[in-house]
Structure formats: structure tokens, C-alpha cells
Scaffold this active site. Structure first.
Site, PDB file in Angstrom:
ATOM      1  N   ASP A  35      64.750-106.835 -39.314  1.00  0.00           N
ATOM      2  CA  ASP A  35      66.211-106.891 -39.370  1.00  0.00           C
ATOM      3  C   ASP A  35      66.833-105.518 -39.102  1.00  0.00           C
ATOM      4  OD1 ASP A  35      65.765-109.480 -40.163  1.00  0.00           O
ATOM      5  OD2 ASP A  35      66.665-109.270 -42.149  1.00  0.00           O
ATOM      6  N   HIS A 183      62.202-104.233 -41.972  1.00  0.00           N
ATOM      7  CA  HIS A 183      63.426-103.697 -41.365  1.00  0.00           C
ATOM      8  C   HIS A 183      63.078-102.542 -40.431  1.00  0.00           C
ATOM      9  CE1 HIS A 183      65.007-105.839 -44.860  1.00  0.00           C
ATOM     10  NE2 HIS A 183      66.175-105.865 -44.241  1.00  0.00           N
TER      11      HIS A 183
END
Length: 220
Positions: A35, A183
Site C-alpha cells: 500500500d 507498505h
């Protein structure tokens, strides 16, 4: 105090059946997701590590970052990974009206589509912070989006978490067909850059493969 568990319990999946939490799998397949990118300092490193293990992943991208870093985004595509929408400005769904939330998501989609070749894959969406209201969800699903959540979240962005703890979050909780969240961001880099190679090494050694999330559009 952290309220979200590392591994999503089954009752949550039953409460929210319209979201994708994992995939039924009788084979050794794991779905890595990243992400908040693309990020020119972190994403290329992630791509290099994935390539080392012949691993494919899904990148949930912020529209603003796609526009700022098109070359990095193109490399994600060229390396054969899947792309998902993560809104244009990393919005908190619970604090945003439905109209603004959908408009922001579509703005991100325009940035993604301007670079991404046409595909039969329906658009993928992951709500930042995992926050999305029923109205937002219904509106996005009506537009054809698959809302992708997760099975295991590593909490790689948390400052209080050591790299070893981040790694253990993944190793101890991942099973066949699971979706794992990392992430590709500066904030998460310390933990993620330690844990990701170890996750790939560990599960590859157990015979797992790493695939990008993929769906087929229904035929009409």
C-alpha cells in the site's frame, strides 16, 4: 492500544462478505500486497526483491503518487504486478462523505488508467486504514470494483514494532491463500525491508508461490 488484529478472525469475514479477505486455496499460494506507493525510494527496492524470488504482488497505489512518480509506476506494471486503487489522497472513509470519497477514488483511477494498458481485470480497491462505510462500499461495488482487504497485516509502519516482530506477524499467521499487507513507504521501510526478504525466503523454501490478485470480469 492496537484494536486491529494481525490476522483477521473468521467472524469479521462473515460480517463483511462483500469484501475479499483471502482466497480459497488448496495449493501453496500467498498474495503479497503493498500500500501507499509508488515511492521512488522504496518501491524499486521492493520490485528488485520480488524479482529475486520470481514473486508477483499487488500494489495499491495512491493516485497523487502515480502522477508524481510515473516512471516508478510503469516499472511496477512492466514487472508484471497487479495494480489497485488506494484513493487519490489516502482518505479516511469514516471521515469522508460518500460523494467526495467516490470522486477522490475516481480521480485516482484516472491517474492509474492514463498509464495502465487496458485489461479485462475489474478494478481493485483497498480503503486506506481499512476504513470504508457501507454506502461507500456499495457505490464502489456498483462501479465494478473488487474491494480487497487482507488476511494478515504486518503493521510494518508502526514505530514501536521491531523488524523481528514485524516478521513474526507474517510468519506465524500466514496460511494458504492469504493476503498479506506490507507498505512501500518511507514510514514502513525499516520493518518492511527486513521482513519482506525473510518472508519470501521462508515461504519459498516451503514450496509456496507468490501471485498477484486477479479476477475475470463477468461475461455479458
Amino acid at each position: 492500544m492496537r484494536l486491529v488484529p494481525v490476522k483477521i478472525p473468521s467472524f469479521i469475514k462473515r460480517i463483511f462478505p462483500n469484501y475479499v479477505w483471502d482466497f480459497s486455496s488448496h495449493s501453496k499460494v500467498i498474495y503479497l500486497t503493498f500500500d501507499d506507493g509508488p515511492n521512488p525510494e522504496i518501491t524499486p527496492w521492493v520490485l528488485d526483491v520480488l524479482k529475486r524470488y520470481n514473486a508477483k504482488a499487488t500494489f495499491f497505489c495512491i493516485g497523487d503518487n502515480v502522477e508524481k512518480h510515473p516512471a516508478v509506476f510503469k516499472r511496477v506494471l512492466n514487472d508484471g504486478h497487479a495494480i489497485g486503487n488506494h484513493t487519490y489522497n489516502h482518505l479516511r472513509g469514516w471521515n469522508t462523505g460518500t460523494k467526495n470519497y467516490i470522486e477522490n477514488t475516481l480521480k485516482a483511477q484516472s491517474a492509474i488508467d492514463a498509464i495502465t494498458p487496458h485489461t479485462a481485470q475489474p478494478p481493485l480497491f483497498r480503503p486506506p486504514y481499512g476504513q470504508i462505510t457501507p454506502r461507500q462500499s456499495k457505490a464502489l461495488r456498483a462501479l465494478g470494483y473488487k474491494i480487497i482487504m487482507w488476511s494478515v497485516i504486518t503493521f510494518d509502519w508502526e514505530d514501536y514494532l521491531s523488524p523481528e516482530q514485524c516478521l513474526n506477524n507474517a510468519l506465524k499467521n500466514t496460511a494458504d491463500g492469504n493476503i498479506i499487507v506490507f507498505h512501500d513507504s518511507i514510514k514502513a521501510s525499516k520493518n518492511m525491508m527486513y521482513a519482506l526478504p525473510e518472508v519470501l525466503k521462508h515461504f519459498s523454501g516451503l514450496g509456496y508461490t507468490f501471485k498477484a490478485i486477479s479476477f475475470s470480469k463477468p461475461t455479458t
